[in-house]
Design a protein around this motif. Structure first.
Motif, short mmCIF file in Angstrom:
data_model
loop_
_atom_site.label_atom_id
_atom_site.label_comp_id
_atom_site.label_asym_id
_atom_site.label_seq_id
_atom_site.Cartn_x
_atom_site.Cartn_y
_atom_site.Cartn_z
N ILE A 1 -9.00 -10.91 -0.60
CA ILE A 1 -8.04 -9.83 -0.38
C ILE A 1 -7.09 -9.72 -1.57
O ILE A 1 -6.79 -8.63 -2.04
CB ILE A 1 -7.27 -10.05 0.94
N ARG A 2 -6.62 -10.86 -2.08
CA ARG A 2 -5.72 -10.85 -3.24
C ARG A 2 -6.37 -10.15 -4.43
O ARG A 2 -5.76 -9.32 -5.09
CB ARG A 2 -5.33 -12.28 -3.62
N GLN B 1 2.57 -9.38 1.54
CA GLN B 1 2.90 -10.74 1.10
C GLN B 1 1.93 -11.18 0.02
O GLN B 1 2.31 -11.81 -0.95
CB GLN B 1 2.86 -11.73 2.27
N VAL B 2 0.67 -10.81 0.17
CA VAL B 2 -0.33 -11.13 -0.85
C VAL B 2 0.03 -10.40 -2.14
O VAL B 2 -0.02 -10.98 -3.22
CB VAL B 2 -1.76 -10.71 -0.37
N ARG B 3 0.43 -9.16 -2.03
CA ARG B 3 0.82 -8.37 -3.21
C ARG B 3 2.02 -9.01 -3.90
O ARG B 3 2.05 -9.14 -5.11
CB ARG B 3 1.15 -6.93 -2.80
N GLY C 1 -6.98 -2.96 -7.23
CA GLY C 1 -6.69 -1.62 -6.74
C GLY C 1 -7.74 -1.08 -5.77
O GLY C 1 -7.76 0.11 -5.48
N ILE C 2 -8.60 -1.95 -5.28
CA ILE C 2 -9.63 -1.54 -4.33
C ILE C 2 -8.99 -1.21 -2.98
O ILE C 2 -9.38 -0.26 -2.32
CB ILE C 2 -10.71 -2.63 -4.18
#
Length: 65
Positions: free
Chosen positions: A40-41, A59-61, A47-48
């Protein structure tokens, strides 16, 4: 009506995933969770996918900054 259907569908999918996860050992669950978080990260970084403002994926972003 549409939101209710989406919510119910999401609950169904979450339940199925949880049931499958419970068939794995703790070590396998940890490895799979780590792998999915990394996937996911990278998809966010490439940008997918772009999480909306209320998504827990933000939070990952934030962790990527």
């Amino acid at each position: 009506m549409v939101k209710k259907v989406i919510h119910e569908h999401r609950q169904l999918i979450a339940g199925r995933i949880q049931a499958h996860m419970e068939t794995l050992s703790v070590t396998e669950q940890t490895a799979l969770t780590h792998h999915l978080q990394e996937m996911i990260r990278l998809m966010i970084k490439a940008g997918i996918i772009t999480p909306d403002d209320q998504s827990p994926l933000n939070q990952v972003r934030e962790d990527n900054k």
